[in-house]
Design a protein around this motif. Structure first.
Motif, short mmCIF file in Angstrom:
data_model
loop_
_atom_site.label_atom_id
_atom_site.label_comp_id
_atom_site.label_asym_id
_atom_site.label_seq_id
_atom_site.Cartn_x
_atom_site.Cartn_y
_atom_site.Cartn_z
N UNK C 371 0.86 -1.18 0.00
CA UNK C 371 0.00 0.00 0.00
C UNK C 371 0.89 1.23 0.00
N UNK C 372 0.36 2.35 -0.45
CA UNK C 372 1.13 3.59 -0.46
C UNK C 372 1.56 3.94 0.95
N UNK C 373 2.86 4.17 1.12
CA UNK C 373 3.33 4.51 2.46
C UNK C 373 3.52 6.01 2.62
N UNK C 374 3.07 6.75 1.64
CA UNK C 374 3.13 8.21 1.77
C UNK C 374 4.54 8.76 1.77
N UNK C 375 5.45 8.08 1.07
CA UNK C 375 6.84 8.52 1.12
C UNK C 375 7.01 9.84 0.39
N UNK C 376 6.09 10.13 -0.53
CA UNK C 376 6.18 11.40 -1.24
C UNK C 376 7.16 11.38 -2.39
N UNK C 377 7.78 10.25 -2.68
CA UNK C 377 8.70 10.20 -3.82
C UNK C 377 8.00 10.60 -5.11
N UNK C 378 6.77 10.11 -5.24
CA UNK C 378 6.06 10.37 -6.49
C UNK C 378 5.75 11.86 -6.63
N UNK C 379 5.44 12.50 -5.52
CA UNK C 379 5.17 13.94 -5.61
C UNK C 379 6.44 14.68 -6.02
N UNK C 384 4.55 17.59 -13.22
CA UNK C 384 3.35 18.44 -13.31
C UNK C 384 2.92 18.86 -11.91
N UNK C 385 3.65 18.43 -10.91
CA UNK C 385 3.33 18.74 -9.50
C UNK C 385 1.97 18.20 -9.07
N UNK C 386 1.63 17.05 -9.60
CA UNK C 386 0.39 16.42 -9.15
C UNK C 386 0.67 15.65 -7.87
N UNK C 387 -0.38 15.02 -7.34
CA UNK C 387 -0.23 14.21 -6.14
C UNK C 387 -0.57 12.76 -6.48
N UNK C 388 0.38 12.04 -7.10
CA UNK C 388 0.07 10.68 -7.54
C UNK C 388 -0.28 9.77 -6.37
N UNK C 389 0.30 10.05 -5.22
CA UNK C 389 0.03 9.22 -4.06
C UNK C 389 -1.46 9.20 -3.77
N UNK C 418 6.21 8.77 -11.69
CA UNK C 418 5.72 8.37 -10.38
C UNK C 418 5.82 6.86 -10.20
N UNK C 419 5.40 6.13 -11.19
CA UNK C 419 5.50 4.67 -11.09
C UNK C 419 6.95 4.25 -10.95
N UNK C 420 7.81 4.95 -11.67
CA UNK C 420 9.23 4.58 -11.65
C UNK C 420 9.79 4.65 -10.24
#
Ligand SMILES: Cc1cc2nc3c(=O)[nH]c(=O)nc-3n(C[C@H](O)[C@H](O)[C@H](O)COP(=O)(O)O)c2cc1C
Ligand SMILES: Cc1cc2nc3c(=O)[nH]c(=O)nc-3n(C[C@H](O)[C@H](O)[C@H](O)COP(=O)(O)O)c2cc1C
Ligand SMILES: Cc1cc2nc3c(=O)[nH]c(=O)nc-3n(C[C@H](O)[C@H](O)[C@H](O)COP(=O)(O)O)c2cc1C
Ligand SMILES: Cc1cc2nc3c(=O)[nH]c(=O)nc-3n(C[C@H](O)[C@H](O)[C@H](O)CO)c2cc1C
Ligand code: SF4
Ligand code: SF4
Ligand code: SF4
Ligand code: SF4
Ligand code: FES
Lengths: 340, 226, 446, 192, 211, 289
Positions: C371-379, C384-389, C418-420
C-alpha cells in the motif's frame, strides 16, 4: 518461423523501476536505529535489552497472527512491524513491567495499525499511538524512571520488569529523575552536554541525541527520510522557546528544549514516519510547525513535563487536512499558467 | 403524483389547535414538575444538608453542630434561609457549643479542570485540620489520590497557617514538597505520580488561606456564638 | 568525450539509467524489406487515411497509396515497389485491429524513388508548406504521431515567437534522435527554415540533453549564417523531452493547463521530424521509412536502422536477432513505450524504438505491491506537481470524480515518473490511464 | 474562582473539549463528520447556535432566579433554545435560501443535541457572567468544530483505506475518536 | 401509517433488546452512553433513568397522539420529555445525592437523547398506548443493557471492580485508560466491532447454507 | 401554593408564547416545499442522528424526494419503514417490457486463445489498455470481471471459463455493465429477444477459428436463409432485426460455428445441431508469437 519461443509479456509502462522498495526503506530505518538501540542497552543494561526484545517480538508476532487469522500472506517481511515494536520500546521507561510493554506493543500493531488497514493506512503513528494508550492506561508506571549507568545494570534486572502480568510492579527504591521532570517539578536544569551525550535518565532510547542524529543523517543520505520535518520542528521549538526564554530566563533554554526528552527521537524518527505525516511539501512544513508549537506549549505551559508524543499524534491527526488544503500548485495553473 | 394531489397532503395548520395543545400540555407538565418538586423538596434538602454536614464534620473533627455565616458589608453575620452568593463560613461546635473550627470552600485549577475543596481551620491550633475534595475531574486512580491517599490526607491533621507578626498574612506560605521530604508543618507532602494535582491543592490552600486567615482571626469572636 | 554544462531544466523528474552506450555510436543503417509490409491506415492521431489503391494493384516505391481522411490526417506512401495483396485487418500497437494495406515487395525492388513535385522553401507560402507537409505524410516522430501540419497551423488568435526543436531524447535506450542530429544536420537546418516560415516564429532553439555533447557542439558549429538558431544544453533528467518540460526549461514559461504550447508562444517539433521535413519537402516526397533504435538486452544486433514503414516486428526481430530469454517487446522507450501482444504489429511512423527485454528485467520489475506509504517520492518526481500518491489511492477505490476535480488528474501526461520511483510498486500511471479513460467515457456519454 | 477569559476559552476548546473530553454532541460528531466541507459548515452552525443558546440561557437563568423557580430550569432552557433556533432557521430559510443551504439545514440536528443544552447547563453551574458565558460558548463551539473537522479529514482518508470489513462504519470512527481523545489529553493543565 | 406493524407484541418488545438495540445497532444517544459508563453502577443508573423517561413519555405521547396537531408535535414532545427528565432528576436526588453527583449534568441531558424523541416520533405517536409502552420498555431495557455492558467492561478493567466490588484481586493494576474518555470510545468501538463480526459470521453462515 | 402558581403561570406563559411563535412562524415565514418531503420525513425515525450522511432527517427526506439517495441509507428505521418510503416514492413501474443485459461474446478460455500474458492491475479496463489485453481476438471478453464487480445487483457471475453470465431475474437493466466493459460487449435488450448473435468479431474467414472456436466467420449463411431479412450481414457480423418476428430458432441451425444462439432464461444457450459441440473443460494454451 517463430522468433520467440515463449508467450509475450504485456505490461504497462514504465518498464524500468528505481531500485528502492518499501521493505528496503523499512529495513534501513531499522539499521539507522541500531546505534541508538545499542547505546540504550549500554546505558540501561539488561532492562533495556529485555524491553526492546519484548516490544519488537510482540509487535512482529501480533502482526503475524493477525495475518494468519485473516488467511493473508504474512506482512512481517516488510519490516514495518519490527520498526514499530523497536520504536515503541525505545520510548518506554526502562523499568516498565514487561507485560505492559507487550500490551503496548499489541495495542500499537492491532489497534493503531491493523484496524486501520495495516501498513500505509494507519492514521496515527503506531508506536506513539501504543505509547499514548500505555500512558493513559498506566500513567504511574510510565512516568517512573530508572537511572542510567547503574553499576549492576548488566547483572541485575529492575524488580518491576518482571511484575506478574496485570499486577502492579514493585519499583526499586532508586528512581531517576529525567531532565524534563526536574525542570517542570523542581525547576532544575540539566547540563546540555550530558543530554547530548546521553548521560541522563529517560526513556530507553531517547537519551543520546548524537546517535539519533547520526541515524537520521544515514536515512537522509539515502533519501529515506524527509529532513525538512526534524529541521522545521527544531527551528520552531528553538524560536518559540528562545523568545520565551529571553523574557523569562527561568524557562528552559532552546538548547535544553531540543536535547531533552523525546524531542530528538520523536522529531527524527517518529514525526518522519511517512505514513502518518502529510505528503505535500507545504503540508509537511505546516505539520512540522504544528508539532513544534504544540510540544513547546505543552512543555512550557501544560500540566505534563513532556509533550512530544502528543504533539506528533496531533500532527498525525491533522495530516489529512493538511494534505487536502495545502496542495502544490499544479503545472500550468495559477499565476504562472496563464503567462505568455 | 400531480400538484393537486400533493397539495391535498398538506393540511392547513389550525392555529387554535396548536395553541390549545401546547398550552394544555404545558399546564400538565407544570403540574407534574411542581408536584414532584414539592414531594421531593424536603427529602432533597435533608439529603443535601446531610452531605454538607458530613463534609464539615469531617474537616472540622470533633464538631457536633454547625452554623453558617456569611460576610455582608464586611460584617460577619449568620445566614438566614438560603443564599447562593458569596463565600460561606461554616462554624463547627462541640457538644458544649464551643467553637472548634471554621470550614470554608476554595477552588483552583488542578490537572484536568477546576478542583473545589472544603477545608477546616482550627483557631486554637492555627492550622488547617481537615480537607475534603468536593469536586474534581482529576484522573481516576492518579489525580484522585488527593481525595483518598492516606499519607496525603495526613498533611491536613495540622497544616500550619499561623499568621505573621503584623497579622496580615501567613507566617509561612503553604508550600509543596516532594513526597517524603516534609520537614516543616507548613509544608505539603506531595503524592508521587500525582505531583500536579497535589501541588494544585497546595496552591489552592495557600491562596485561600492567605486571603482568609487574617480575616478569620480578626473576626473569630463573631463565630463563637452558635 | 567533451562535456557540456547544462543549467536549464524543470522542477522534479527522475534519473533512470540511460542505457544508451550500446547504440549511440552505431550509425543509422539501411534495413532490408520484409516479405510483406503492413501499412496501417491509422498510424497517427486523427482520422484514418483512405486507401486509394485496390487489391492486386501494383505500386511504385514512394507512390501515394492513401490520401488523408480530413485535416487531422495524413497521406501514406508505398515504402517499396510491389503489389497490394489485400486491404484488411491487421493488429496494431494498442491491441485493436486496424485497416491496413498489405504490400508484397517485388523480389528485386530497389531503393529508387518515384520523382514528384517539390516544395521550395524560398518561394512557397506558409500555407503551401503546411499543405506539403501533410502531403508528405509527416507526423510527429517524437512518439505521439500527431500530424505535424496541424501543429504548425497556428490558430489565428495565437502567435508563436519561438520554435523549439526537441533533440532531448530523454527516454533510456533510444539513440535515433542523437544519430539524426549527427548525421542529418543539413536536413535539420533545412527543416527549421520550413517550419519557421510556416509558423512565423522569429527564432528557433534546439534543446539537447547534456549527455549528447557531440551533437550539441557540432550542431552549434554548423548553424548556417543568418538562421536565428541557438543550440541549448538542458540537464539530463526524465522527462526533459516532454514538450511542456522543454518549454519550461528553455523559456521559463508554462503551458497552461489544458492548453497547447501555442498558448505560451511556442511550438515544439522533434528533431527527426524536422530533419524529415528538411529532407522530403525539397523533393516533394513522402515518408516511407524512418530511423529506429533496435536495442535492449533481448536483441543480438542492436543498432540504429533506417527501416521501411510497415515492416512487421517479426521480420525486424528476425533480422536483428532475438535472444532466447526475450519476453517483452516494447515499441518506444522503456519509460513510455508500449508492449505489444503480437509480432504481426508493423512499424509505424511514430515508432522511435524497438526495445526487447528479457526474463531478467521481468524479475527486476515485478515486485510485491505494498500500500502507499506516503513517502512522497512520487510527488517529488511528478513534473506536473500532481499528487500521484493520493490519486493512486483514489483510483484504487474508484473515486474518479475527486481525482479529476480535486487533483487535476487530466493534467497528468502519463510520463510514468511516479510509477518509476514508487517504492511500493504501485502501478500509478496505469491507474491514471484507466481513470482518465473512465472519466472521458463518462463525459462522452453524458 | 474568577476565571480569566482566555482560560475559559482554552479550557472549553482544548483541555476539556466538549466532544473528546465531555462526550457532548457525539451524535453529530459521528454523523456529520464524513466530509470536510459539511463538517466545517456544521461547525459554524454549532458555534452560532451555541452563542444564541448561551445568551438565551443566561437570560432565562436570571428570570428563573427572579421568580425562584429552579425546577423549571431544564424545561425552559430546552423550550426556549429550541424555539429560538427554530425561529432563526425559519427566518434564514425565508430570507436567505443560500445561507439556509449552507448552515440552516444543520440547525434542527443541532437543537436537540447534548452539546447545546450541556453548554447552557454548565455555564449556569459554573456561575459565569454574561461575557464569560459568551466566551465559554465560543470556546466550546471552536473546540467542537476543531474536533469535527479533524475527524472529517481522517474519515475522508479512511474512505480510501483498506480497513477490515468488521471495523468499517461507526466502529472505526469511535477508534479514531478514542485516539483523538488521547491526543487532546496532552493539553491537560494548559492555562492553569 | 404503521398498519404493517401489526406483528406479535413480544416482537415489539424484543427488538429493542437486540435486533434494533438503540446503542449497538442504531447507535443513538451516544453521549450518555459514553459519558457515564465509567462504572457499572453509573451505567445502570443512567440506563434506568433513561428507561423511566422513555416509558413515561412514550405513554403520554401515545395517549395524547390524537390531540396534538402535527405542527407542534416536536415542541410538545420536547415539553413532555423535559418534564419527565426533571421529575427523574428530583427523584434521583431524593434517592441518593451521590448517584446524582456521579451522573452530573447527564441526567438533564436525557432530554436531548435522540433515542427518546426518536421513539416518541417514530413509534408512540403512531401506536396504541399498550404497544408504545411495550416498545419503550424494550428500548429502555436494551439501552440499560448496553450501558451495563459498557460500564461493566470499563469498570472491571479500569478499576478492577464490578459494581464497586473488588473482583480482580488487590494487586491488579487498573487500566486507567478505560475510565478516561478515550477508553469510552475504544470500548464502544470494540463492542460495535464485536457486533459487526457476529453479523458477518451469521451472514457468511447463511450464505453457506443457501449455497 | 405559590410555587404551584408560579410554575403554572410560567409554564403556561412559556408555552403560549411558544405556540404563538409557531403559529406566526407557520403563517408568516411559510415557504412552499414539496409536501412529499413532510410525508417522507414523517416516515423517517426522526432520530436526526445523521447516520444517513445528511445533516438530519429532513435534508435526507428532501434528498429522497429528489431521488438523490435511497431509503436504505437510513440505518435506524426498520426495514418495513424503508419499504414504505420506497413504496411511497416509487414511480409507476409502467408496462414497458423488462430489459436485461446481454453479452455478445462466447469466447471463454476453453475455446478462445490468448497470445500474450498480461500482468498489471487486475481489471478488464486496465488490461484493455495494454495491447488490448493479450487475447488474440481483439473484440473478445477479457474475463477479468469488471462487469461482475460493477453490477450492484449481483446479477453477473463469472463462469468457470471466465465469461460473465447474467441472471435475468436479478438484472435491472441499470446499464452499468454496458458502460464499464472496455470491449463494449454488453447491450440492453428486451427479455424476449432470445435469438442472439454471440460474437463481436469484425474479422472474417475461417482463420479466426484458430483462435476462437465459436467465433462468427462472417460466412453469411444465417442472413442468406433468413426469412423477411430478419438477419442481415453488416461489417462481417449478422444483425438481427428485432422489430421483425425474431421468435424463431431457425437461424441458429444455419450457423457452422455456433456463434448465433438461442438464449434460455436460465442463462444457458442452445446452439444449432450443426455447430461443433464444445466438450473441452480445460483452458486452451496460448498461441506462441
Ligand atoms: C518520541 C517520544 C515522544 C514522547 N512523548 C512523550 C509525551 O508526549 N509525553 C510524555 O509524558 N512523555 C513522552 N515521552 C517520554 C518522555 O520523553 C519522558 O516523559 C521524558 O523523558 C520526560 O520525563 P518526565 O515526564 O518524567 O519529565 C516521549 C518519548 C519519546 C522518545
Ligand atoms: C493519562 C494521565 C493522567 C494524568 N493525570 C494526572 C492527575 O490527575 N494528576 C496529576 O497530578 N498528574 C497526572 N498525570 C501526570 C503524570 O502522572 C505526571 O508525570 C506526574 O504528576 C509527575 O509526578 P512525579 O514527578 O511525582 O512522578 C497524568 C498523566 C497522564 C499521562
Ligand atoms: C513524458 C514524455 C516524454 C517525451 N520525451 C520526448 C523526447 O525525449 N524526445 C522527443 O522528441 N519527444 C518527446 N516527447 C514528445 C514531446 O512532448 C513532443 O510531443 C514532441 O517533441 C513533439 O514533436 P513531434 O510532434 O515532432 O514528435 C515526450 C513526451 C512525453 C509526454
Ligand atoms: C523515517 C521513518 C520513520 C518511521 N517511524 C515510525 C514510527 O515512529 N512509528 C512506527 O510505528 N513506524 C514507523 N516507521 C515505519 C512505518 O512507516 C510504520 O510501521 C507504518 O506507520 C505502519 O503503517 C517509520 C518509517 C520510516 C521510513
Ligand atoms: S504519470 Fe502523471 S502523475 Fe505520474 S509523474 Fe507523470 S504526470 Fe505526474
Ligand atoms: S511513491 Fe508510491 S508509496 Fe510513495 S507516496 Fe507515491 S504512491 Fe505512495
Ligand atoms: S464482458 Fe467486458 S467487462 Fe465483463 S469480463 Fe468481459 S471484458 Fe470484462
Ligand atoms: S450491471 Fe446492470 S445491466 Fe448489467 S447485469 Fe447488472 S443489473 Fe443488469
Ligand atoms: S446523545 Fe445525541 S448528541 Fe448527545
Amino acid at each position: 518461423m517463430n522468433v520467440l519461443n515463449k508467450t509475450l509479456e504485456i505490461r504497462t509502462s514504465p518498464h524500468l523501476k528505481s531500485a528502492v522498495s518499501t521493505d528496503q526503506i523499512m529495513m534501513h530505518v531499522v539499521i539507522a536505529l541500531v546505534p541508538t538501540t545499542l547505546f540504550a542497552i549500554y546505558a540501561f543494561g539488561l532492562a533495556a535489552l529485555l524491553i526492546l526484545s519484548v516490544t519488537t517480538f510482540t509487535a512482529i508476532l501480533t502482526e503475524h497472527i493477525y495475518c494468519r487469522l485473516n488467511n493473508k500472506e504474512t506482512t512481517i517481511t516488510d519490516w514495518s512491524a519490527a520498526i514499530t515494536g523497536l520504536l515503541l520500546g525505545l520510548t518506554l521507561p526502562p523499568a516498565l513491567p514487561l507485560w505492559m510493554a507487550a500490551l503496548g506493543s499489541v495495542a500499537s500493531i492491532a489497534l493503531v495499525k491493523l484496524l486501520f488497514g495495516g501498513l500505509g493506512y494507519n492514521i496515527f503513528n503506531p508506536a506513539l499511538g501504543g505509547r499514548a494508550i500505555l500512558q493513559a492506561a498506566f500513567p504511574v508506571a510510565i512516568t517512573t524512571w530508572h537511572p542510567a549507568f547503574l553499576a549492576d545494570r548488566f547483572s541485575s534486572i529492575p524488580s518491576s520488569s518482571f511484575a506478574w502480568p496485570f499486577t502492579t510492579g514493585t519499583y526499586d527504591a532508586v528512581a531517576g529523575a529525567t531532565p524534563l521532570g526536574n525542570m517542570k517539578f523542581n525547576q532544575v536544569s540539566t547540563d546540555v552536554t550530558d543530554m547530548a551525550m546521553g548521560l541522563t535518565s529517560g526513556s530507553v532510547g531517547e537519551t543520546s541525541a548524537v546517535l539519533i542524529l547520526l541515524g537520521g543523517a544515514y536515512l537522509v543520505a539515502r533519501n529515506m527520510m524527509n529532513w525538512k520535518i526534524p529541521v522545521v520542528i527544531f527551528i520552531t521549538v528553538a524560536i518559540l522557546s528562545g523568545i520565551v526564554n529571553f523574557f523569562n530566563p527561568n524557562t528552559p533554554t532552546p538548547m535544553f528544549m531540543l536535547l531533552s526528552g523525546g524531542m530528538m527521537l520523536g522529531a527524527v524518527f517518529m514525526a518522519t514516519d511517512m505514513v502518518s505525516s502529510p505528503v505535500t511539501d507545504r503540508g509537511i512544513i505546516a505539520y512540522s510547525v504544528i508539532i513544534g508549537i504544540m510540544v513547546t506549549v505543552i512543555r512550557l505551559w501544560g500540566g505534563l513535563p513532556e509533550g512530544m508524543m502528543y504533539a506528533v499524534l496531533m500532527g498525525n491527526a491533522v495530516s489529512p487536512l493538511l494534505n487536502r488544503s495545502l496542495k502544490s500548485r499544479v503545472y500550468g495553473t495559477g499565476k504562472k499558467g496563464g503567462a505568455k | 403524483m400531480n400538484q393537486a394531489e400533493l397539495d391535498k397532503l398538506v393540511e392547513a395548520p389550525n392555529s387554535w389547535h396548536m395553541v390549545r395543545a401546547l398550552a394544555g400540555i404545558g399546564l400538565m407538565c407544570a403540574l407534574l414538575i411542581v408536584t414532584t418538586y414539592e414531594l421531593t423538596f424536603e427529602t432533597i434538602k435533608q439529603n443535601k444538608a446531610e452531605v454538607l454536614e458530613r463534609a464539615i464534620f469531617k474537616v472540622v473533627p470533633g464538631a457536633q453542630s454547625k452554623t453558617t455565616f456569611i460576610v455582608k458589608d464586611g460584617q460577619v453575620e449568620k445566614l438566614q434561609g438560603e443564599s447562593n452568593s458569596g463565600l460561606k463560613y461554616y462554624a463547627g461546635y462541640d457538644d458544649s457549643g464551643k467553637l472548634i473550627g471554621v470550614a470554608l470552600e476554595a477552588a483552583g485549577q488542578g490537572f484536568q479542570d477546576i478542583v473545589r475543596v472544603l477545608y477546616g481551620f482550627s483557631p486554637d491550633k492555627q492550622a488547617i485540620v481537615g480537607m475534603e475534595v468536593l469536586e474534581s475531574k482529576e484522573t481516576p486512580g492518579l489525580g484522585d489520590k488527593i481525595e483518598k491517599d492516606e499519607t496525603f490526607l495526613k498533611n491536613f491533621e495540622a497544616l500550619d497557617v499561623s499568621l505573621n507578626e503584623s497579622g496580615d498574612n501567613l507566617k509561612n506560605e503553604i508550600i509543596f514538597v516532594k513526597n517524603g521530604t516534609k520537614a516543616n508543618p507548613w509544608e505539603l507532602d506531595g503524592i508521587t505520580g500525582a505531583t500536579i494535582s497535589s501541588k494544585a491543592i497546595a496552591a489552592i490552600l495557600q491562596a485561600s488561606a492567605s486571603q482568609n486567615m487574617p480575616f478569620l482571626n480578626q473576626n473569630i469572636e463573631n463565630f463563637k456564638q452558635q | 568525450m567533451t562535456t557540456v554544462v547544462a543549467k536549464k531544466t524543470f522542477d522534479h523528474g527522475v534519473h533512470p539509467p540511460t542505457f544508451k552506450d550500446g547504440t549511440v555510436k552505431r550509425e543509422i543503417r539501411q534495413f532490408p524489406f520484409a516479405k510483406v509490409l503492413i501499412i496501417a491506415l491509422s498510424q497517427h492521431l486523427g482520422a484514418p487515411a483512405k486507401a486509394i489503391v485496390r487489391e492486386g494493384q501494383e505500386v511504385q516505391r514512394g507512390e501515394k497509396i492513401a490520401e488523408s481522411g480530413g485535416f487531422v490526417s495524413v497521406t501514406m506512401h508505398a515504402p517499396v515497389s510491389g503489389i497490394i495483396k489485400k486491404i484488411g485487418w491487421a493488429p496494431s500497437l494498442n491491441g485493436k485491429m486496424v485497416n491496413s494495406i498489405f504490400l508484397e515487395p517485388f523480389p528485386a525492388s530497389g531503393q529508387t524513388i518515384e520523382p514528384s513535385t517539390p516544395c521550395d522553401v524560398d518561394t512557397a507560402s506558409a500555407d503551401e508548406i503546411i499543405a506539403a507537409i501533410q502531403e508528405a505524410g509527416i507526423v510527429g516522430l517524437g512518439g505521439a504521431a500527431f500530424p505535424t501540419h496541424v501543429k504548425l497551423k497556428i490558430p489565428e488568435d495565437k502567435s508563436i515567437d519561438t520554435l523549439i526543436i526537441n533533440g532531448v531524447e530523454c527516454e533510456p535506450y533510444l539513440t535515433t534522435d542523437h544519430r539524426v542530429m549527427l548525421e542529418q544536420q543539413d536536413d535539420i537546418f533545412m527543416g527549421i527554415r520550413y517550419i519557421l516560415k510556416a509558423t512565423g516564429a522569429q527564432r528557433a532553439i534546439i534543446g539537447i540533453e547534456a549527455n549528447k555533447p557531440d551533437a550539441i557542439i557540432s550542431l552549434r558549429e554548423k548553424i548556417p549564417a543568418g538562421l536565428p538558431i541557438t543550440v541549448e544544453a538542458v540537464k539530463v533528467k526524465y522527462p526533459q523531452g516532454a514538450e511542456k518540460m522543454l518549454i519550461t526549461a528553455l523559456l521559463g514559461r508554462e503551458v497552461p493547463s489544458g492548453g497547447l504550447p501555442a498558448d505560451c508562444g511556442s511550438v515544439v517539433v522533434n528533431v527527426a521530424t524536422t530533419a524529415e521535413i528538411g529532407r522530403l519537402l525539397p523533393m516533394g516526397r513522402g515518408i516511407i521509412e524512418r530511423s529506429i533504435t533496435i536495442t535492449g538486452p533481448g536483441v543480438e544486433k542492436i543498432g540504429n536502422y533506417l527501416i521501411p514503414i510497415g515492416t512487421p516486428l517479426r521480420y525486424a526481430l528476425e533480422q536483428a536477432g532475438l535472444k532466447k530469454n526475450a519476453t517483452r517487446v516494447i515499441l518506444g522507450g522503456p519509460m513510455m513505450g508500449f508492449t505489444v501482444s503480437s509480432l504481426d504489429v508493423p512499424i509505424t511512423k511514430g515508432t522511435s524504438g524497438l526495445l526487447v527485454l528479457t526474463d531478467h528485467e521481468s524479475q527486476l520489475t515485478i515486485r510485491k505491491e505494498y500500500a502507499c506509504i506516503g513517502c512522497g517520492y512520487c510527488l517529488d518526481a511528478c513534473p506536473i506537481f500532481l499528487n500521484p500518491s493520493r490519486m493512486g489511492r483514489l483510483a484504487k477505490f474508484e473515486q474518479y470524480d475527486a481525482m479529476e476535480k480535486e487533483y487535476n488528474l487530466m493534467d497528468c501526461f502519463e510520463c510514468g515518473s511516479c510509477s518509476y520511483v514508487c517504492p511500493s510498486n504501485i502501478p500509478l500511471v496505469h491507474y491514471f490511464r484507466v481513470s482518465k479513460g473512465i472519466i472521458r467515457d463518462k463525459k462522452a456519454s453524458a | 474562582m474568577n476565571e480569566s477569559l482566555s482560560f475559559i476559552f482554552i479550557n472549553a476548546c482544548l483541555v476539556n473539549n466538549f466532544v473528546l473530553a465531555y462526550f457532548l454532541g457525539i451524535c453529530p460528531f459521528l454523523g456529520v463528520s464524513g466530509n470536510i466541507g459539511t463538517a466545517s459548515r456544521m461547525g459554524g452552525a454549532v458555534m452560532f447556535v451555541m452563542l444564541v443558546s448561551s445568551m438565551c440561557a443566561y437570560g432565562i437563568h436570571l428570570m428563573l432566579v427572579a421568580i425562584d423557580a429552579p425546577y423549571l430550569q431544564l424545561i425552559s432552557y430546552i423550550v426556549v433554545i429550541a424555539s429560538t433556533v427554530q425561529l432563526v432557521e425559519m427566518i434564514i430559510k425565508k430570507f436567505s435560501p443560500a445561507l439556509f443551504r449552507a448552515l440552516g439545514i444543520f440547525l434542527p440536528l443541532i437543537t436537540t443535541n447534548c452539546a447545546i443544552l450541556g453548554l447552557a447547563l454548565f455555564q449556569t453551574n459554573k456561575g459565569y457572567d454574561f461575557i464569560q458565558s459568551l466566551i465559554y460558548a465560543l470556546g466550546a463551539g471552536a473546540g467542537f468544530t476543531i474536533a469535527l473537522v479533524i475527524m472529517a479529514g481522517i474519515r475522508e482518508d479512511l474512505d480510501i483505506a483498506d480497513t477490515p470489513k468488521v471495523v468499517r462504519g461507526t466502529a472505526i470512527v469511535l477508534m479514531v475518536a478514542g485516539m483523538l481523545s488521547l491526543t487532546f489529553m496532552g493539553f491537560a493543565g494548559l492555562g492553569g | 401509517m404503521n398498519e404493517a406493524n401489526n406483528k406479535l407484541d413480544t416482537n415489539t418488545f424484543i427488538k429493542g433488546l437486540w435486533k434494533e438495540n438503540p446503542v449497538f445497532v442504531q447507535v443513538l444517544g451516544m453521549c450518555p452512553v459514553l459519558a457515564v459508563t465509567n462504572s457499572a453502577t453509573n451505567g445502570m443508573a443512567m440506563g434506568l433513568a433513561t428507561a423511566f423517561v422513555l416509558i413515561m413519555s412514550s405513554t403520554l405521547v401515545s395517549l395524547l397522539r390524537n390531540f396534538i396537531p402535527k405542527q407542534v408535535r416536536i415542541a410538545t414532545f420536547i415539553l413532555i420529555i423535559a418534564t419527565f427528565v426533571t421529575v427523574a432528576e428530583y427523584l434521583i436526588q431524593a434517592i441518593s445525592i451521590d448517584i446524582h453527583k456521579a451522573l452530573g449534568a447527564f441526567i438533564s441531558l436525557i432530554v436531548v437523547n435522540c433515542l427518546i424523541l426518536g421513539r416518541a416520533e417514530a413509534f408512540a405517536s403512531k401506536n396504541s398506548v399498550g404497544k408504545s409502552i411495550l416498545d419503550a420498555t424494550g428500548m429502555g431495557v436494551g439501552f440499560t443493557f448496553a450501558l451495563l455492558c459498557l460500564g461493566g467492561v470499563r469498570e472491571i478493567l479500569g478499576t478492577g471492580t464490578f459494581f464497586g466490588i473488588q473482583i480482580l484481586g488487590a494487586s491488579f493494576e487498573p487500566w486507567i485508560l478505560m475510565i478516561l474518555p478515550g477508553g469510552g470510545f475504544f470500548t464502544l468501538g470494540a463492542w460495535l466491532l464485536l457486533f459487526n463480526y457476529m453479523k458477518e459470521r451469521k451472514a457468511a453462515k447463511m450464505q453457506e447454507a443457501t449455497a | 401554593m405559590l410555587v404551584i402558581l408560579t410554575a403554572i403561570g410560567a409554564m403556561t406563559g412559556l408555552t403560549i408564547a411558544l405556540a404563538i411563535l409557531l403559529v406566526i412562524a407557520n403563517k408568516k415565514l411559510y415557504v412552499y416545499e414539496d409536501p412529499r418531503i413532510d410525508i417522507v420525513e414523517d416516515m423517517l425515525p426522526h432520530a436526526n442522528c445523521g447516520a444517513c450522511g445528511f445533516p438530519g432527517c429532513r435534508p435526507f427526506a428532501e434528498a429522497l424526494v429528489n431521488s438523490e439517495t435511497n431509503p436504505g441509507k437510513c440505518t435506524v428505521s426498520s426495514p418495513d419503514g424503508l419499504d414504505a418510503i420506497a413504496g411511497f416514492l416509487g414511480v409507476d413501474a409502467g408496462s414497458e417490457e423488462k430489459r436485461v443485459a446481454r453479452l455478445a461474446c462466447a469466447g471463454g478460455k476453453n475455446v478462445a486463445r490468448s497470445r500474450a500474458a498480461y500482468t498489471g492491475i487486475n481489471t478488464c479496463r486496465a488490461a484493455a489498455q495494454v495491447a488490448g489485453g493479450g487475447k488474440v481476438c481483439s473484440w473478445g471478453c477479457l474475463g477479468l470481471a469488471d462487469c461482475e464487480v460493477v453490477c450492484d445487483f449481483d446479477a453477473i457471475s463469472m463462469n468457470r471459463f471466465g465469461l460473465p453470465v447474467v441472471d435475468e431475474e436479478k438484472c435491472t437493466a441499470c446499464g452499468d455493465c454496458v458502460d464499464i466493459c472496455p470491449k463494449d460487449l454488453f447491450s440492453l435488450h428486451a427479455i424476449s429477444h432470445r435469438l442472439w448473435v454471440n460474437c463481436k468479431s469484425l474479422a472474417s474467414g475461417d482463420e479466426i477459428l484458430e483462435y476462437c472456436e465459436v467465433g462468427c466467420t462472417a460466412c453469411g449463411r444465417c442472413a442468406m436463409d433468413s426469412e423477411n431479412n430478419l438477419i442481415v450481414m453488416e461489417n462481417n457480423l449478422p444483425v438481427v432485426d428485432y422489430s421483425k418476428n425474431s421468435n424463431t430458432k431457425k437461424p441458429i441451425q444455419r450457423c457452422p460455428t455456433g456463434a448465433i444462439v438461442w438464449l434460455q432464461p436460465d442463462g444457458s444457450v442452445v446452439k444449432g445441431e450443426e455447430s461443433p459441440k464444445v466438450l473441452r473443460k480445460s483452458e486452451l494454451p496460448p498461441v506462441s508469437s
